[in-house]
Write an enzyme that holds these catalytic residues in place. Structure first.
Site, PDB file in Angstrom:
ATOM      1  N   LYS A  52      -4.093   3.203  -2.749  1.00  0.00           N
ATOM      2  CA  LYS A  52      -4.997   3.537  -1.644  1.00  0.00           C
ATOM      3  C   LYS A  52      -4.638   4.823  -0.917  1.00  0.00           C
ATOM      4  O   LYS A  52      -4.403   4.826   0.276  1.00  0.00           O
ATOM      5  CB  LYS A  52      -5.066   2.413  -0.593  1.00  0.00           C
ATOM      6  CG  LYS A  52      -5.702   1.154  -1.055  1.00  0.00           C
ATOM      7  CD  LYS A  52      -7.023   0.991  -0.360  1.00  0.00           C
ATOM      8  CE  LYS A  52      -7.567  -0.403  -0.557  1.00  0.00           C
ATOM      9  NZ  LYS A  52      -7.051  -1.322   0.412  1.00  0.00           N
ATOM     10  N   MET A 111      -7.733   9.145   9.457  1.00  0.00           N
ATOM     11  CA  MET A 111      -8.303   9.682   8.208  1.00  0.00           C
ATOM     12  C   MET A 111      -9.265  10.840   8.470  1.00  0.00           C
ATOM     13  O   MET A 111     -10.279  10.962   7.800  1.00  0.00           O
ATOM     14  CB  MET A 111      -9.020   8.556   7.429  1.00  0.00           C
ATOM     15  CG  MET A 111      -8.100   7.446   6.992  1.00  0.00           C
ATOM     16  SD  MET A 111      -8.967   5.966   6.485  1.00  0.00           S
ATOM     17  CE  MET A 111      -9.377   5.223   8.055  1.00  0.00           C
ATOM     18  N   ASP A 142       0.834  -1.209   0.000  1.00  0.00           N
ATOM     19  CA  ASP A 142       0.000   0.000   0.000  1.00  0.00           C
ATOM     20  C   ASP A 142       0.863   1.252   0.000  1.00  0.00           C
ATOM     21  O   ASP A 142       2.058   1.232   0.299  1.00  0.00           O
ATOM     22  CB  ASP A 142      -0.908   0.020   1.230  1.00  0.00           C
ATOM     23  CG  ASP A 142      -2.163  -0.803   1.010  1.00  0.00           C
ATOM     24  OD1 ASP A 142      -2.357  -1.302  -0.106  1.00  0.00           O
ATOM     25  OD2 ASP A 142      -2.938  -0.940   1.983  1.00  0.00           O
ATOM     26  N   THR A 157       0.034  -0.020  15.065  1.00  0.00           N
ATOM     27  CA  THR A 157      -0.944   0.847  14.413  1.00  0.00           C
ATOM     28  C   THR A 157      -0.544   2.327  14.589  1.00  0.00           C
ATOM     29  O   THR A 157       0.189   2.690  15.520  1.00  0.00           O
ATOM     30  CB  THR A 157      -2.357   0.573  14.964  1.00  0.00           C
ATOM     31  OG1 THR A 157      -3.301   1.250  14.136  1.00  0.00           O
ATOM     32  CG2 THR A 157      -2.520   1.037  16.409  1.00  0.00           C
ATOM     33  N   ALA A 158      -1.023   3.159  13.657  1.00  0.00           N
ATOM     34  CA  ALA A 158      -0.602   4.562  13.654  1.00  0.00           C
ATOM     35  C   ALA A 158      -0.857   5.240  15.008  1.00  0.00           C
ATOM     36  O   ALA A 158      -0.026   6.034  15.470  1.00  0.00           O
ATOM     37  CB  ALA A 158      -1.329   5.326  12.544  1.00  0.00           C
ATOM     38  N   GLY A 209       0.161  -0.574   5.765  1.00  0.00           N
ATOM     39  CA  GLY A 209       0.645   0.341   6.795  1.00  0.00           C
ATOM     40  C   GLY A 209      -0.015   0.022   8.131  1.00  0.00           C
ATOM     41  O   GLY A 209      -1.150  -0.444   8.194  1.00  0.00           O
ATOM     42  N   GLY A 210       0.726   0.252   9.216  1.00  0.00           N
ATOM     43  CA  GLY A 210       0.159   0.063  10.553  1.00  0.00           C
ATOM     44  C   GLY A 210      -0.158  -1.391  10.823  1.00  0.00           C
ATOM     45  O   GLY A 210       0.638  -2.285  10.549  1.00  0.00           O
ATOM     46  N   ASP A 211      -1.357  -1.614  11.349  1.00  0.00           N
ATOM     47  CA  ASP A 211      -1.837  -2.963  11.610  1.00  0.00           C
ATOM     48  C   ASP A 211      -2.889  -3.308  10.558  1.00  0.00           C
ATOM     49  O   ASP A 211      -3.757  -2.477  10.263  1.00  0.00           O
ATOM     50  CB  ASP A 211      -2.465  -3.019  13.016  1.00  0.00           C
ATOM     51  CG  ASP A 211      -2.978  -4.406  13.322  1.00  0.00           C
ATOM     52  OD1 ASP A 211      -2.185  -5.205  13.857  1.00  0.00           O
ATOM     53  OD2 ASP A 211      -4.149  -4.721  12.994  1.00  0.00           O
TER      54      ASP A 211
HETATM   55  C1  LIG Z   1      -6.326   3.455   5.774  1.00  0.00           C
HETATM   56  S1  LIG Z   1      -5.799   3.992   7.338  1.00  0.00           S
HETATM   57  C2  LIG Z   1      -4.713   2.673   7.711  1.00  0.00           C
HETATM   58  C3  LIG Z   1      -4.396   2.546   9.165  1.00  0.00           C
HETATM   59  C4  LIG Z   1      -3.384   1.452   9.452  1.00  0.00           C
HETATM   60  N1  LIG Z   1      -3.911   0.158   9.128  1.00  0.00           N
HETATM   61  C5  LIG Z   1      -2.915   1.485  10.892  1.00  0.00           C
HETATM   62  O1  LIG Z   1      -3.158   0.534  11.630  1.00  0.00           O
HETATM   63  O2  LIG Z   1      -2.280   2.467  11.278  1.00  0.00           O
HETATM   64  C6  LIG Z   1      -4.733   5.318   6.905  1.00  0.00           C
HETATM   65  C7  LIG Z   1      -4.708   6.394   7.960  1.00  0.00           C
HETATM   66  O3  LIG Z   1      -3.911   6.004   9.072  1.00  0.00           O
HETATM   67  C8  LIG Z   1      -3.304   7.137   9.631  1.00  0.00           C
HETATM   68  N2  LIG Z   1      -1.850   6.969   9.538  1.00  0.00           N
HETATM   69  C9  LIG Z   1      -1.180   5.945   9.023  1.00  0.00           C
HETATM   70  N3  LIG Z   1       0.146   6.094   9.166  1.00  0.00           N
HETATM   71  C10 LIG Z   1       0.304   7.282   9.802  1.00  0.00           C
HETATM   72  C11 LIG Z   1       1.441   8.018  10.262  1.00  0.00           C
HETATM   73  N4  LIG Z   1       2.695   7.556  10.097  1.00  0.00           N
HETATM   74  N5  LIG Z   1       1.232   9.177  10.892  1.00  0.00           N
HETATM   75  C12 LIG Z   1      -0.010   9.657  11.091  1.00  0.00           C
HETATM   76  N6  LIG Z   1      -1.123   9.011  10.676  1.00  0.00           N
HETATM   77  C13 LIG Z   1      -0.964   7.847  10.049  1.00  0.00           C
HETATM   78  C14 LIG Z   1      -3.785   8.347   8.840  1.00  0.00           C
HETATM   79  O4  LIG Z   1      -4.940   8.835   9.460  1.00  0.00           O
HETATM   80  C15 LIG Z   1      -4.099   7.702   7.511  1.00  0.00           C
HETATM   81  O5  LIG Z   1      -5.009   8.483   6.766  1.00  0.00           O
END
Ligand SMILES: C[S@@+](CC[C@H](N)C(=O)[O-])C[C@H]1O[C@@H](n2cnc3c(N)ncnc32)[C@H](O)[C@@H]1O
Length: 259
Positions: free
Chosen positions: A69, A182, A47, A130-131, A100-102
């Protein structure tokens, strides 16, 4: 391939899909298991928020597929990603689906696994930071510090139909920390609703952009001032909004960002 005992062509050996969390950005936050699987995979489907440094761990001969995405720019539609994973595993490949994240937190990982399960493709899941956890740690917001919050809620500020139709009375309860993923595009509506449902306008609120990366930015404000501060600063996604008094601890506990 040919099976000599039956004289019938043998089926391609089943591949496997690993749904892997890449964490919020800093490659050092990968789990040991994620790093090993990325280095071994035949194919990676990744992603937008997966950092280049993490992709560099992949084998030089691995097949790399960018699934995109960004908020309003879905490079591959979800059904095409689901199909791709089934097809790659059907070729007998070990596939890492890197998010990204979890993968189970606002990551649509569950939908992808449902497709794999229905197609009889073996899979495994590796959690990621996760973020919210990454940004909280690197910004100095202990999300459930006992003097500030008895609960933490992770909520999306971007709904399927483009509205922000959330359980505002629950989100506006005191003594909790609320983290909006988001939420930048809807920050005005989020802050307005939180105030309308009972939180004081001077409730601390922050935005963390690019959390855990060298470019991390933390913007401190209140529910009353945050929308204007976001516009003034020109801050853009990926960013989280954090609401609650733990935000005030940034001043004391920030260890990562240069002043
Ligand atoms: C589709 S979601 C995915 C979240 C991801 N699965 C997680 O567990 O972090 C994407 C959103 O996560 C947040 N995000 C992800 N990485 C980030 C980062 N390094 N810093 C701040 N926000 C982040 C933002 O709000 C972004 O729009």
């Amino acid at each position: 391939m040919h099976d000599e005992t039956t004289d019938h062509p043998s089926p391609t050996p089943a591949g496997k899909v690993w749904l892997v969390g890449a964490g919020p950005g800093d490659p050092d936050l990968l789990t040991v298991r994620a790093a090993r699987l990325i280095a071994e995979a035949d194919a990676l489907v990744y992603d937008h928020l997966v950092s280049d440094a993490i992709m560099e761990l992949a084998r030089s001969d691995a097949r790399l597929v960018y699934a995109g995405k960004e908020a309003s720019n879905h490079t591959l539609p979800q059904h095409a990603i689901n199909r791709l994973l089934v097809d790659l595993a059907g070729e007998g490949l070990t596939v890492v689906r890197l998010k990204g994240g979890d993968p189970f937190i606002f990551g649509r990982g569950g939908e992808e696994l449902e497709t794999l399960a229905a197609a009889g493709i073996p899979f495994g899941v590796v959690p990621g930071v996760t973020a919210a956890a990454g940004c909280a740690a690197y910004s100095g917001f202990p999300l459930t510090h006992r003097d500030h919050a008895q609960a933490v809620t992770f909520v999306t500020g971007h709904l399927k139909d483009g509205t922000v139709n959330l359980d505002w009375p629950a989100l506006a309860r005191p003594c909790q920390t609320v983290v909006f993923y988001m939420g930048i595009g809807a920050a005005g509506e989020i802050c307005r609703q939180m105030i309308a449902h009972g939180l004081p306008a001077d409730t601390p609120a922050a935005v963390v952009r690019n959390g855990t990366l060298p470019s991390q930015q933390t913007l401190l404000a209140t529910l009353g001032t945050l929308p204007r501060r976001i516009v003034e600063s020109g801050i853009t996604p990926p960013a989280l909004i954090v609401v609650g008094s733990v935000v005030n601890l940034h001043t004391l506990l920030n260890w990562f960002e240069q002043p």
